[in-house]
Design a protein around this motif. Structure first.
Motif, PDB file in Angstrom:
ATOM      1  N   ASP B 216       4.116  -9.691  -4.861  1.00 32.06           N
ATOM      2  CA  ASP B 216       5.497  -9.959  -4.446  1.00 32.06           C
ATOM      3  C   ASP B 216       5.691  -9.586  -2.978  1.00 32.06           C
ATOM      4  O   ASP B 216       5.992  -8.436  -2.656  1.00 32.06           O
ATOM      5  N   ASP B 217       5.533 -10.581  -2.102  1.00 34.28           N
ATOM      6  CA  ASP B 217       5.625 -10.325  -0.658  1.00 34.28           C
ATOM      7  C   ASP B 217       6.967  -9.736  -0.250  1.00 34.28           C
ATOM      8  O   ASP B 217       7.036  -8.833   0.585  1.00 34.28           O
ATOM      9  N   ASP B 218       8.032 -10.272  -0.825  1.00 32.38           N
ATOM     10  CA  ASP B 218       9.362  -9.799  -0.452  1.00 32.38           C
ATOM     11  C   ASP B 218       9.509  -8.320  -0.767  1.00 32.38           C
ATOM     12  O   ASP B 218       9.962  -7.532   0.064  1.00 32.38           O
ATOM     13  N   LYS B 219       9.100  -7.960  -1.974  1.00 32.24           N
ATOM     14  CA  LYS B 219       9.181  -6.559  -2.387  1.00 32.24           C
ATOM     15  C   LYS B 219       8.347  -5.694  -1.454  1.00 32.24           C
ATOM     16  O   LYS B 219       8.797  -4.621  -1.018  1.00 32.24           O
ATOM     17  N   TYR B 220       7.147  -6.176  -1.131  1.00 32.46           N
ATOM     18  CA  TYR B 220       6.263  -5.405  -0.264  1.00 32.46           C
ATOM     19  C   TYR B 220       6.915  -5.164   1.091  1.00 32.46           C
ATOM     20  O   TYR B 220       6.918  -4.043   1.611  1.00 32.46           O
ATOM     21  N   ASN B 221       7.471  -6.220   1.675  1.00 35.97           N
ATOM     22  CA  ASN B 221       8.102  -6.084   2.987  1.00 35.97           C
ATOM     23  C   ASN B 221       9.313  -5.163   2.954  1.00 35.97           C
ATOM     24  O   ASN B 221       9.543  -4.389   3.886  1.00 35.97           O
ATOM     25  N   GLU B 222      10.038  -5.242   1.863  1.00 29.67           N
ATOM     26  CA  GLU B 222      11.202  -4.369   1.679  1.00 29.67           C
ATOM     27  C   GLU B 222      10.741  -2.900   1.659  1.00 29.67           C
ATOM     28  O   GLU B 222      11.307  -2.056   2.347  1.00 29.67           O
ATOM     29  N   LEU B 223       9.686  -2.656   0.899  1.00 30.67           N
ATOM     30  CA  LEU B 223       9.157  -1.292   0.815  1.00 30.67           C
ATOM     31  C   LEU B 223       8.630  -0.816   2.165  1.00 30.67           C
ATOM     32  O   LEU B 223       8.834   0.337   2.555  1.00 30.67           O
ATOM     33  N   LEU B 224       7.954  -1.727   2.867  1.00 25.36           N
ATOM     34  CA  LEU B 224       7.419  -1.403   4.189  1.00 25.36           C
ATOM     35  C   LEU B 224       8.506  -0.851   5.097  1.00 25.36           C
ATOM     36  O   LEU B 224       8.305   0.131   5.804  1.00 25.36           O
ATOM     37  N   GLU B 225       9.639  -1.518   5.069  1.00 26.24           N
ATOM     38  CA  GLU B 225      10.746  -1.104   5.942  1.00 26.24           C
ATOM     39  C   GLU B 225      11.270   0.279   5.585  1.00 26.24           C
ATOM     40  O   GLU B 225      11.846   0.956   6.427  1.00 26.24           O
ATOM     41  N   ARG B 226      11.072   0.653   4.336  1.00 24.29           N
ATOM     42  CA  ARG B 226      11.501   1.992   3.929  1.00 24.29           C
ATOM     43  C   ARG B 226      10.399   3.020   4.151  1.00 24.29           C
ATOM     44  O   ARG B 226      10.447   4.116   3.609  1.00 24.29           O
ATOM     45  N   GLY B 227       9.354   2.615   4.891  1.00 21.32           N
ATOM     46  CA  GLY B 227       8.310   3.569   5.235  1.00 21.32           C
ATOM     47  C   GLY B 227       7.192   3.683   4.216  1.00 21.32           C
ATOM     48  O   GLY B 227       6.384   4.607   4.270  1.00 21.32           O
ATOM     49  N   PHE B 228       7.168   2.755   3.285  1.00 25.46           N
ATOM     50  CA  PHE B 228       6.119   2.743   2.259  1.00 25.46           C
ATOM     51  C   PHE B 228       4.750   2.463   2.862  1.00 25.46           C
ATOM     52  O   PHE B 228       4.615   1.701   3.814  1.00 25.46           O
ATOM     53  N   ASN B 229       3.738   3.114   2.316  1.00 24.09           N
ATOM     54  CA  ASN B 229       2.362   2.854   2.723  1.00 24.09           C
ATOM     55  C   ASN B 229       1.525   2.415   1.549  1.00 24.09           C
ATOM     56  O   ASN B 229       1.430   3.126   0.553  1.00 24.09           O
ATOM     57  N   PHE B 230       0.927   1.259   1.669  1.00 23.86           N
ATOM     58  CA  PHE B 230       0.017   0.782   0.642  1.00 23.86           C
ATOM     59  C   PHE B 230      -1.291   1.569   0.755  1.00 23.86           C
ATOM     60  O   PHE B 230      -1.924   1.541   1.798  1.00 23.86           O
ATOM     61  N   VAL B 231      -1.649   2.269  -0.294  1.00 23.07           N
ATOM     62  CA  VAL B 231      -2.909   3.014  -0.280  1.00 23.07           C
ATOM     63  C   VAL B 231      -3.613   2.908  -1.625  1.00 23.07           C
ATOM     64  O   VAL B 231      -3.014   3.174  -2.669  1.00 23.07           O
ATOM     65  N   ILE B 232      -4.858   2.514  -1.585  1.00 25.30           N
ATOM     66  CA  ILE B 232      -5.727   2.511  -2.766  1.00 25.30           C
ATOM     67  C   ILE B 232      -6.974   3.282  -2.414  1.00 25.30           C
ATOM     68  O   ILE B 232      -7.586   3.039  -1.392  1.00 25.30           O
ATOM     69  N   LYS B 233      -7.334   4.221  -3.238  1.00 22.89           N
ATOM     70  CA  LYS B 233      -8.645   4.825  -3.097  1.00 22.89           C
ATOM     71  C   LYS B 233      -9.030   5.391  -4.431  1.00 22.89           C
ATOM     72  O   LYS B 233     -10.135   5.498  -4.765  1.00 22.89           O
TER      73      LYS B 233
END
Lengths: 233, 233
Positions: B216-233
């Motif tokens: 969900d690109d929209d959701k991702y971009n929304e989260l990005l603006e709130r300072g979200f960081n995508f992290v997988i490890k």
DNA sequence: CCAAAAGTGTTCATCGTACACCCATGT
DNA sequence: ACATGGGTGTACGATGAACACTTTTGG
């Protein structure tokens, strides 16, 4: 149509540009710029650079550029990327530039910086407008520095051999654009076991004085082999 | 001595090379190589590439190369770095190459890949010897892919629009060269809230079938603006 | 009915973060 | 004596890691 034929392909100019960071006695993170002594844009500020001769390595060329403007050899350097946009340089010539970012330790080497070429340190927050796409290069270099500093012990390339913890924290604060908690910071860095504490104190910056430390390369490499990861955030 | 004079500087050839990753229906991570149809090294495997014309952007050239060999447009692509070593190409010509790494989704586009140019997918573990310094490029691209996959949602560029969690986990396992715990993995990725679950199931790979999801690109971009960081490890 | 892959929760240890006071000394 | 920067410990919450059984269904 893509050209895959050596004899029909056309050549272009290739340059290097160096983004040089330094860290002050006053605990300021700085960038080394030069005042251009020739057209185009004579008199404006720019990164230091030069053309790559087909017979020379680009790294060697970047090193030569650094030596010319700083008098220094054996500087930490890594390639940022190629900047290639048509028209990024002059209108008449296609010039692609390979940008290198370099870290030098102002404290020990300041004297050597050639004033004769108009090289000058600017605090990273007060960088004047630069020619061509050099501001983009600087922006990307700052980002790269941030990433590297978080995961590799390259911060030490900016510091003298002997440095204090508060000095190190200032450096990280400037690079990461944060204000780390000094207790947590010194615990984390000391717990890694890659710093060697000296008996000596730095007495210029504060009245109490702060203990000097040295980065212990051997210890670091030993830890690396055991799967250790340097991480600061 | 550093050349800073436009009229005296010498030109050279500039090429692009593309490191193209794909992810299979069989859940294999693959690299797209071509069999050279001309000298030097005719008949050997190589990355796809071509010379850059002084009038064209390097990105545009890389895109054209990709289109020529895959028939595809709008592929995810980023510059790796410039490879510049003297003698890296032929002995007679200095050619620097700007390497781009690209992610394409084999599932939806496999048919289009031009067999006529001898392009072929190789599992990343079974790559044949490549010409010039192309193996170095591949090695660095694999590293870059790893880093990117951990911190940006680019894994999805390799998957069809609809994909399953087990498919996604296989992909990450291959990129990161690990074997993640499937419970922890699906929790982490689902808790981010960037996947939309569909009603439909994938029924070819397993008997039970696995639910499809979409990024969900929209959701991702929304989260990005709130300072979200995508992290997988 | 069995093999193969999908799906799902809990516990524990670790790590990160927040936070405040005393120390040493030059002026 | 006071101002300035250096040095240190603890408690709590969040996060990451380990771990096993049930479900579905095609063959």
């Amino acid at each position: 149509m893509i050209q895959t034929n050596y004899s029909e392909a056309k050549k272009m100019l290739v340059a290097v540009d160096c983004i040089v960071f330094g860290f002050d006695q006053d605990r300021k993170l700085k960038l080394l710029l030069v005042n251009r002594d020739r057209e185009p844009h004579k008199g404006k500020w720019s990164l230091m650079g030069g053309f790559v001769d087909p017979e020379n390595e680009t790294e060697a060329t970047a090193n030569e550029v650094l030596r010319k403007f700083t008098g220094l050899d054996e500087i930490y350097m890594e390639q940022l990327r190629a900047f290639t946009e048509v028209g990024r340089d002059t209108d008449t010539e296609r010039v692609i530039s390979i940008a290198y970012f370099a870290l030098i330790n102002i404290a020990e080497h300041d004297k050597k910086i050639s004033k004769e070429f108009g090289a000058e340190w600017f605090p990273v927050g007060e960088i004047p407008p630069l020619i061509f796409d050099h501001d983009v290069m600087v922006k990307e270099a700052k980002r790269r520095l941030k990433v590297r500093a978080m995961t590799k012990p390259i911060g030490f390339k900016l510091l003298p051999k002997k440095f204090t913890i508060p000095q190190l924290k200032s450096l990280y604060d400037l690079i990461l654009e944060t204000d780390l908690d000094k207790r947590n910071f010194s615990r984390r860095i000391l717990d890694m076991g890659v710093l060697r504490k000296l008996d000596e104190k730095e007495k210029h910056f504060s009245k109490k004085g702060a203990f000097y430390y040295e980065f212990d390369d051997d210890k670091y490499n030993e830890l690396l082999e055991r799967g250790f990861n340097f991480v600061i955030k």
